[in-house]
Design a protein around this motif. Structure first.
Motif, PDB file in Angstrom:
ATOM      1  N   ASP A  28       0.819  -1.213   0.000  1.00  0.00           N
ATOM      2  CA  ASP A  28       0.000   0.000   0.000  1.00  0.00           C
ATOM      3  C   ASP A  28       0.855   1.266   0.000  1.00  0.00           C
ATOM      4  OD1 ASP A  28      -2.392  -1.430  -0.040  1.00  0.00           O
ATOM      5  OD2 ASP A  28      -2.561  -1.438   2.158  1.00  0.00           O
ATOM      6  N   GLU A  32       1.239   4.045  -2.965  1.00  0.00           N
ATOM      7  CA  GLU A  32       1.006   5.468  -2.680  1.00  0.00           C
ATOM      8  C   GLU A  32       2.186   6.322  -3.119  1.00  0.00           C
ATOM      9  OE1 GLU A  32       0.864   8.473   1.124  1.00  0.00           O
ATOM     10  OE2 GLU A  32       0.106   6.447   1.434  1.00  0.00           O
ATOM     11  N   GLU A  36       0.525   7.834  -6.305  1.00  0.00           N
ATOM     12  CA  GLU A  36      -0.128   9.049  -5.810  1.00  0.00           C
ATOM     13  C   GLU A  36       0.848  10.207  -5.617  1.00  0.00           C
ATOM     14  OE1 GLU A  36      -2.716   8.217  -2.479  1.00  0.00           O
ATOM     15  OE2 GLU A  36      -3.242   6.268  -3.349  1.00  0.00           O
ATOM     16  N   ARG A  37       2.027   9.912  -5.091  1.00  0.00           N
ATOM     17  CA  ARG A  37       3.018  10.982  -4.878  1.00  0.00           C
ATOM     18  C   ARG A  37       3.963  11.135  -6.062  1.00  0.00           C
ATOM     19  NH1 ARG A  37       4.835  10.507   1.433  1.00  0.00           N
ATOM     20  NH2 ARG A  37       2.748  10.244   2.309  1.00  0.00           N
TER      21      ARG A  37
END
Length: 77
Positions: A28, A32, A36-37
């Motif tokens: 996870d 991320e 996401e980043r």
């Protein structure tokens, strides 16, 4: 990268201590950071004190889709 807070290479930093297996983020967190980043595999490698190829292996092993243009190149000769 250390100056920008992407890596902490001080001797007191526990994030790069111990075995390579202990350095691996869970799926996870890896997803991320990568998706996401938008942190590149090379930056993740520096952050976790491993090679970029190992980060790419983690991404494949955790079924995290590689972004276009970031897959390992295959030698043609």
């Amino acid at each position: 990268m250390e100056r920008n807070g992407l890596a902490n290479l001080s001797e007191d930093d526990d994030s790069v201590a111990g075995s390579i297996a202990a350095r691996r983020p869970d799926a996870d967190l890896l997803d991320e950071l990568y998706n996401e980043r938008d942190i590149a595999p090379l930056e993740l490698a520096i952050r976790y004190g491993v090679t970029e190829s190992l980060v790419r292996f983690w991404l494949r092993e955790d079924d995290i889709s590689m972004k276009r243009g970031t897959s390992p190149r295959v030698s043609s000769g």
